[in-house]
Enzyme design. Structure first.
Site, PDB file in Angstrom:
ATOM      1  N   TYR A 104       0.856  -1.202   0.000  1.00 34.77           N
ATOM      2  CA  TYR A 104       0.000   0.000   0.000  1.00 34.77           C
ATOM      3  C   TYR A 104       0.893   1.254   0.000  1.00 34.77           C
ATOM      4  CZ  TYR A 104      -4.276   2.707   0.755  1.00 34.77           C
ATOM      5  OH  TYR A 104      -5.326   3.581   0.613  1.00 34.77           O
ATOM      6  N   LYS A 136      -2.880   8.512   3.016  1.00 37.53           N
ATOM      7  CA  LYS A 136      -4.106   8.355   3.815  1.00 37.53           C
ATOM      8  C   LYS A 136      -3.891   8.843   5.247  1.00 37.53           C
ATOM      9  CE  LYS A 136      -7.111   6.434   0.874  1.00 37.53           C
ATOM     10  NZ  LYS A 136      -8.199   7.260   0.284  1.00 37.53           N
TER      11      LYS A 136
HETATM   12  O1  0WE Z   1      -6.875   3.177  -1.549  1.00 38.52           O
HETATM   13  C1  0WE Z   1      -6.892   2.139  -2.183  1.00 38.52           C
HETATM   14  C2  0WE Z   1      -6.385   2.108  -3.615  1.00 38.52           C
HETATM   15  C3  0WE Z   1      -6.283   3.453  -4.268  1.00 38.52           C
HETATM   16  C4  0WE Z   1      -5.439   3.443  -5.523  1.00 38.52           C
HETATM   17  C5  0WE Z   1      -5.522   2.463  -6.486  1.00 38.52           C
HETATM   18  C6  0WE Z   1      -4.728   2.524  -7.627  1.00 38.52           C
HETATM   19  C7  0WE Z   1      -4.718   1.430  -8.658  1.00 38.52           C
HETATM   20  C8  0WE Z   1      -4.342   1.968 -10.025  1.00 38.52           C
HETATM   21  C9  0WE Z   1      -4.572   4.496  -5.724  1.00 38.52           C
HETATM   22  N1  0WE Z   1      -3.801   4.584  -6.815  1.00 38.52           N
HETATM   23  C10 0WE Z   1      -3.867   3.626  -7.772  1.00 38.52           C
HETATM   24  N2  0WE Z   1      -3.078   3.760  -8.881  1.00 38.52           N
HETATM   25  C11 0WE Z   1      -3.211   2.959  -9.974  1.00 38.52           C
HETATM   26  O2  0WE Z   1      -2.452   3.105 -10.937  1.00 38.52           O
HETATM   27  N3  0WE Z   1      -7.334   0.986  -1.571  1.00 38.52           N
HETATM   28  C12 0WE Z   1      -7.730   1.033  -0.198  1.00 38.52           C
HETATM   29  C13 0WE Z   1      -7.396  -0.318  -2.270  1.00 38.52           C
HETATM   30  C14 0WE Z   1      -6.083  -1.007  -2.076  1.00 38.52           C
HETATM   31  O3  0WE Z   1      -5.028  -0.708  -2.862  1.00 38.52           O
HETATM   32  C15 0WE Z   1      -3.958  -1.467  -2.413  1.00 38.52           C
HETATM   33  C16 0WE Z   1      -4.363  -2.248  -1.336  1.00 38.52           C
HETATM   34  C17 0WE Z   1      -5.737  -1.955  -1.112  1.00 38.52           C
HETATM   35  C18 0WE Z   1      -6.621  -2.509  -0.060  1.00 38.52           C
HETATM   36  C19 0WE Z   1      -2.654  -1.525  -2.880  1.00 38.52           C
HETATM   37  C20 0WE Z   1      -1.766  -2.390  -2.263  1.00 38.52           C
HETATM   38  C21 0WE Z   1      -2.147  -3.146  -1.184  1.00 38.52           C
HETATM   39  C22 0WE Z   1      -3.451  -3.091  -0.711  1.00 38.52           C
END
Ligand code: 0WE
Length: 261
Positions: free
Chosen positions: A161, A168
């Site tokens: 993450y 966050k």
């Molecule tokens: O906040 C998130 C993900 C937000 C996010 C997703 C992406 C994917 C595509 C931010 N930036 C990007 N950039 C991209 O290019 N989450 C809470 C979901 C999430 O994302 C993870 C998680 C979880 C849960 C990434 C790694 C590990 C766990």
């Protein structure tokens, strides 16, 4: 008609940032707000998402305000709230459900995070709340409720993450400082920290399926959160039921966050 929740948000006006498609957390909360009687406006990020959001928004009436907004552009933000002021003249609710970090920053080690990936993640995912709150507040003459979305990776290490966890953490701290500044104007600012949800933002994240399974076995409720439950939490934070709640991070994660092992 759904008499049960009709009055909770009747007469309220809300704006929703972060709908990409029908699976978006922003859409689940928008539906709950709509069913509770709120009038809603939507923004979309980039032409790619325009059609999706226009189609979804039209379900709430053909006069639904739908505007483009890149939250890293102050001019876009100003234009959105000017249009809202001209068309509706007031604002009570704002949902911020926006995050982005360059994909390569969500793989490998946090140690490798580039200055540019760090800047982008913080600009899109954290500063945007400050910019939106400041502009929105000028329309919230009768008080209001501002809600943003976070994730457990803000407080504990969730492998990969990475910089999103740091962004966050900045978002959650920003929630508290904004709550302090806007409290005297009866504007509340809160954060929903959601368990994993299978949205566009989660797609393609390696190990996401395993993470969903991990929650099913380790969360006290032995399951994952449903989008409609995030909608219900968003409705609570938008309504007078939460009138004395501000600056908080509310975990809507089937209890996962309380566990130490
Ligand atoms: O906040 C998130 C993900 C937000 C996010 C997703 C992406 C994917 C595509 C931010 N930036 C990007 N950039 C991209 O290019 N989450 C809470 C979901 C999430 O994302 C993870 C998680 C979880 C849960 C990434 C790694 C590990 C766990």
């Amino acid at each position: 008609m759904e008499l049960k929740q009709m009055s909770l948000l009747s007469g309220k006006v809300g704006i929703v940032f972060g709908v990409a498609n029908k699976r978006s957390i922003a859409w689940a909360i928008a539906q709950a707000w709509h069913e509770a009687g709120a009038r809603l406006a939507f923004t979309y990020q980039g032409e790619r998402l325009r059609e999706n959001v226009e189609e979804l928004g039209a379900a709430f009436g053909s006069d639904t305000l739908i505007l483009p907004c890149d939250v890293t552009k102050d001019e876009d933000i100003a234009t959105v709230f000017e249009a809202l002021k001209a068309k509706v003249g007031r604002l009570d609710l704002l949902l911020h459900s926006v995050a982005f970090a360059p994909r390569d920053a969500l793989e490998g080690q946090f140690l490798s995070t580039s200055r540019e990936a760090f800047r982008i993640a913080h600009d899109v995912s954290a500063y945007s709340l400050v910019a939106l709150a400041r502009t929105a507040a000028s329309l919230m003459g009768d008080g209001g409720s501002i809600i943003t979305m976070s994730y457990y990776g803000a407080e504990k290490v969730v492998p990969h993450y990475n910089v999103m966890g740091v962004a966050k953490a900045a978002l959650e701290a920003s929630t508290r400082y904004l709550a302090y500044d806007l409290g005297p104007r009866k504007i509340r600012v809160n954060c929903i920290s959601a368990g994993p949800v299978n949205t566009l933002a989660a797609r393609g994240i390696s190990g996401f399926t395993e993470m969903v399974k991990h929650y099913e076995t380790h969360a006290p409720l032995k399951r994952n959160v449903l989008p409609q439950e995030l909608g219900a939490a968003g409705l609570f934070l938008a309504s007078d039921g939460s009138a004395a709640i501000t600056g908080q991070v509310i975990y809507v994660d089937c209890g996962y966050q309380i566990m130490g092992m």
